[in-house]
Write a protein that holds these residues in place. Structure first.
Motif, PDB file in Angstrom:
ATOM      1  N   ASP A  81      -1.226  -2.750 -10.654  1.00 51.46           N
ATOM      2  CA  ASP A  81      -1.381  -3.978  -9.868  1.00 51.46           C
ATOM      3  C   ASP A  81      -0.930  -5.198 -10.665  1.00 51.46           C
ATOM      4  O   ASP A  81      -0.286  -6.107 -10.115  1.00 51.46           O
ATOM      5  CB  ASP A  81      -2.838  -4.153  -9.443  1.00 51.46           C
ATOM      6  CG  ASP A  81      -3.045  -5.440  -8.667  1.00 51.46           C
ATOM      7  OD1 ASP A  81      -2.585  -5.515  -7.511  1.00 51.46           O
ATOM      8  OD2 ASP A  81      -3.639  -6.389  -9.222  1.00 51.46           O
ATOM      9  N   THR A  90       3.241  -3.341  -3.093  1.00 55.39           N
ATOM     10  CA  THR A  90       1.870  -3.525  -2.597  1.00 55.39           C
ATOM     11  C   THR A  90       1.488  -4.985  -2.372  1.00 55.39           C
ATOM     12  O   THR A  90       1.022  -5.342  -1.279  1.00 55.39           O
ATOM     13  CB  THR A  90       0.868  -2.838  -3.548  1.00 55.39           C
ATOM     14  OG1 THR A  90       1.193  -1.454  -3.655  1.00 55.39           O
ATOM     15  CG2 THR A  90      -0.555  -2.980  -3.013  1.00 55.39           C
ATOM     16  N   MET A 105      -4.414  -1.226  -4.268  1.00 51.26           N
ATOM     17  CA  MET A 105      -3.788  -0.443  -5.328  1.00 51.26           C
ATOM     18  C   MET A 105      -4.719   0.684  -5.769  1.00 51.26           C
ATOM     19  O   MET A 105      -4.283   1.823  -5.998  1.00 51.26           O
ATOM     20  CB  MET A 105      -3.450  -1.334  -6.522  1.00 51.26           C
ATOM     21  CG  MET A 105      -2.629  -0.641  -7.604  1.00 51.26           C
ATOM     22  SD  MET A 105      -0.936  -0.283  -7.088  1.00 51.26           S
ATOM     23  CE  MET A 105      -0.185  -1.911  -7.253  1.00 51.26           C
TER      24      MET A 105
END
Length: 407
Positions: A115, A326, A339
């Protein structure tokens, strides 16, 4: 400072890959030393995977509360301690106990670092990041094999890997202040919008799983990791029993498959300068589908090697590019939690898909492997294209809203 922290993250991903392939490499010697049944390795694998799935699901809350740097520090400390525990473990029971923090540590740091890179760095860094994981996954068995060859000691192999992890723990400890200084808003490569405001759900009190498209992304991750793990576990069996290759040759083919993924991700990092994540995901899925079809066809055995390499090259860009998308797809506010969900689903695919195929093959034949790969990749492609269509609609609406506000 940004470059220095990126080097630390790369080192962390090498260390993340180091333990992933240790158990399989060491188990033949460990089993004899501990006088354990063969299936005990499966119990250890499931324990590690279970811990990883749990920590991945919890990673969103942990990251929001403590930050990526602290979570990475504690997670690597847990894995280092667990590996050291493997070194001193007097019995299988102790191995199972140590497998719990090993899995818990791996899941949290994996989701956190993915992330962090997706949010703060460009797409090529994500591809190279996962290429470095491949370096770690390759080095782990090499280090273990060296100690087994020298004095037949799997414990020393775990001890050395543990020391490498503890070295990273020290580095992470002294670089904790850097994590909060590097953050910056990243732009969506396709729309140019800041990831901080890319989704309307950002401004609403919407739960991550209620965001449109999240379920499609999770399906893609499940079947991607299912394909990757199925080939690793059953690829050699397929080549030996269906294609008639020797066990040694079959093992070499599977290693070329892994090499295809690792090298492919390194090359993908450069390709991202010229194209988008979405294009790379689509092209990768089509290439993987082509490789699987080659495995189905009744061709000479040399084509089987080519098929595995093509599948590996096709899979190479998919995972890192989906991860990097994402924040763009679902907004920065929920990216940490989503995530974690993606990583949990990914590990679920890795854990449960191969045994499922093995169960089905026990009633039929391992020859169903390429057929399953074709089906899995096709499902992944359909889910991905539906998600892309949904994102295009969101981008178009955002563009119209922006134009209206300007007028």
């Amino acid at each position: 400072m940004t470059t220095f922290l990126l080097v630390i993250i790369y080192l962390a991903f090498i260390s993340l890959g180091l333990p992933d392939s240790l158990l399989g490499a060491a188990w033949p010697v460990m089993q004899l030393d501990l006088e354990a049944p063969l299936e005990t390795a499966g119990i250890l694998f499931m324990t590690i995977s279970g811990g990883t799935i749990i920590s991945s699901l919890l990673s969103g809350k942990l990251l929001k509360r403590f930050g990526t740097g602290k979570v990475a520090f504690v997670s690597v400390l847990m894995t280092a301690g667990a590996l050291l525990g493997f070194n001193f473990a007097p019995s299988v029971v102790w191995l199972i106990v140590c497998a719990i923090p090993l899995g818990l540590g791996a899941g949290a740091v994996d989701a956190g670092l993915n992330d962090y890179v997706a949010t703060n760095y460009k797409a090529h860094h994500m591809s190279w990041l996962h290429s470095f994981w491949g370096v770690g996954a390759t080095l782990g068995p090499i280090i273990m094999a060296q100690f087994i060859l020298e004095d037949n000691s799997w414990r020393n192999g775990y001890f050395v890997i543990s020391c490498l992890q503890f070295a990273l723990v020290i580095i992470l400890l002294f670089t904790l202040p850097l994590w909060s200084k590097v953050k910056k808003p990243a732009l969506n490569e396709e729309t140019g919008y800041s990831k901080d405001v890319i989704n309307d759900e950002e401004a609403k009190d919407v739960k991550p799983l209620q965001i449109k498209g999240v379920n499609l992304a999770l399906v893609s991750f499940l079947f991607y990791c299912g394909v990757e793990a199925i080939i690793v576990l059953w690829g050699s069996s397929f080549l030996v029993n269906v294609k008639g290759l020797s066990a040694a040759t079959a093992a070499g083919c599977v290693s070329f498959y892994y090499a295809g993924i690792t090298i492919g991700r390194f090359i993908t990092g450069f390709i991202t300068f010229k194209t988008t994540n979405r294009t790379l995901i689509r092209v990768g899925q089509i290439i993987a589908l082509t490789g699987a079809v080659i495995l189905i066809l009744p061709l000479p055995s040399i084509f089987s090697l080519a098929g595995f390499i093509i599948v590996g090259l096709g899979l190479a860009p998919i995972f890192p590019c989906m991860l990097h998308e994402t924040p763009t797809r679902f907004g920065k506010k929920h990216s940490q939690t989503i995530m974690g969900y993606q990583m949990a689903i990914a590990y679920s695919g890795t854990t449960f898909m191969p045994p499922l195929l093995g169960f089905i093959a026990s009633f039929s034949t391992i020859g169903i492997l390429p057929i399953c790969i074709v089906i899995f990749v096709a499902i992944m492609l359909i889910s991905s294209e539906k998600l892309n269509s949904l994102m295009k609609k969101k981008d178009l609406l955002k563009s119209r809203d922006t134009s209206s506000s300007v007028m």
